[in-house]
Design a protein around this motif. Structure first.
Motif, PDB file in Angstrom:
ATOM      1  N   CYS A  67      26.876 -35.179  11.532  1.00 19.75           N
ATOM      2  CA  CYS A  67      27.870 -34.714  10.364  1.00 19.75           C
ATOM      3  C   CYS A  67      26.949 -33.911   9.485  1.00 19.75           C
ATOM      4  CB  CYS A  67      28.311 -36.057   9.832  1.00 19.75           C
ATOM      5  SG  CYS A  67      29.068 -35.716   8.258  1.00 19.75           S
ATOM      6  N   ARG A 113      27.628 -33.644   6.398  1.00 24.12           N
ATOM      7  CA  ARG A 113      27.634 -34.138   4.893  1.00 24.12           C
ATOM      8  C   ARG A 113      26.705 -35.501   4.927  1.00 24.12           C
ATOM      9  NH1 ARG A 113      32.084 -37.232   2.393  1.00 24.12           N
ATOM     10  NH2 ARG A 113      31.699 -37.103   0.323  1.00 24.12           N
ATOM     11  N   CYS A 114      26.929 -36.155   5.866  1.00 22.81           N
ATOM     12  CA  CYS A 114      26.006 -37.602   5.736  1.00 22.81           C
ATOM     13  C   CYS A 114      25.104 -37.694   6.727  1.00 22.81           C
ATOM     14  CB  CYS A 114      26.963 -38.721   5.598  1.00 22.81           C
ATOM     15  SG  CYS A 114      27.996 -39.079   7.148  1.00 22.81           S
ATOM     16  N   CYS A 138      31.766 -36.205  10.189  1.00 26.57           N
ATOM     17  CA  CYS A 138      32.089 -37.324  10.871  1.00 26.57           C
ATOM     18  C   CYS A 138      33.607 -37.615  10.363  1.00 26.57           C
ATOM     19  CB  CYS A 138      31.058 -38.418  10.743  1.00 26.57           C
ATOM     20  SG  CYS A 138      31.190 -39.129   8.683  1.00 26.57           S
ATOM     21  N   CYS A 190      33.782 -38.790   6.633  1.00 28.33           N
ATOM     22  CA  CYS A 190      33.917 -37.587   5.540  1.00 28.33           C
ATOM     23  C   CYS A 190      34.863 -36.918   5.721  1.00 28.33           C
ATOM     24  CB  CYS A 190      32.305 -36.799   5.955  1.00 28.33           C
ATOM     25  SG  CYS A 190      30.933 -37.717   5.598  1.00 28.33           S
TER      26      CYS A 190
HETATM   27 ZN   LIG Z   1      29.642 -37.876   7.457  1.00 24.34          ZN
END
Ligand SMILES: [Zn+2]
Length: 73
Positions: A38, A40-41, A56, A59
């Protein structure tokens, strides 16, 4: 325990860290699940790759509105 967390625990123990990085580092993969985390994370489970999103599912749920997705019931 993830690789990141395990590494954090022994960051100050140099000899242990060297051995850890030599033997326990995850491979750099070109294909498969771990190749597209992902953006973002960094999770590797439940990735939405459609339209080149690479979020993901958790997110994506939070970011969807900002990205212009609309929810119709
Ligand atoms: Zn994520």
């Amino acid at each position: 325990m993830s690789f990141k967390n395990a590494k954090k625990q022994i960051e100050n123990k140099k000899v242990k860290l060297d051995r850890f990085l030599k033997f326990s580092k995850p491979k750099d993969r070109k294909t498969g699940r771990n190749a597209t985390p992902c953006r973002r994370c960094g999770k590797t489970e439940g990735i939405v790759n459609k339209y080149g999103l690479q979020y993901c599912r958790q997110c994506f749920r939070e970011e969807a509105k900002k990205l212009g997705f609309k929810k119709y019931d």
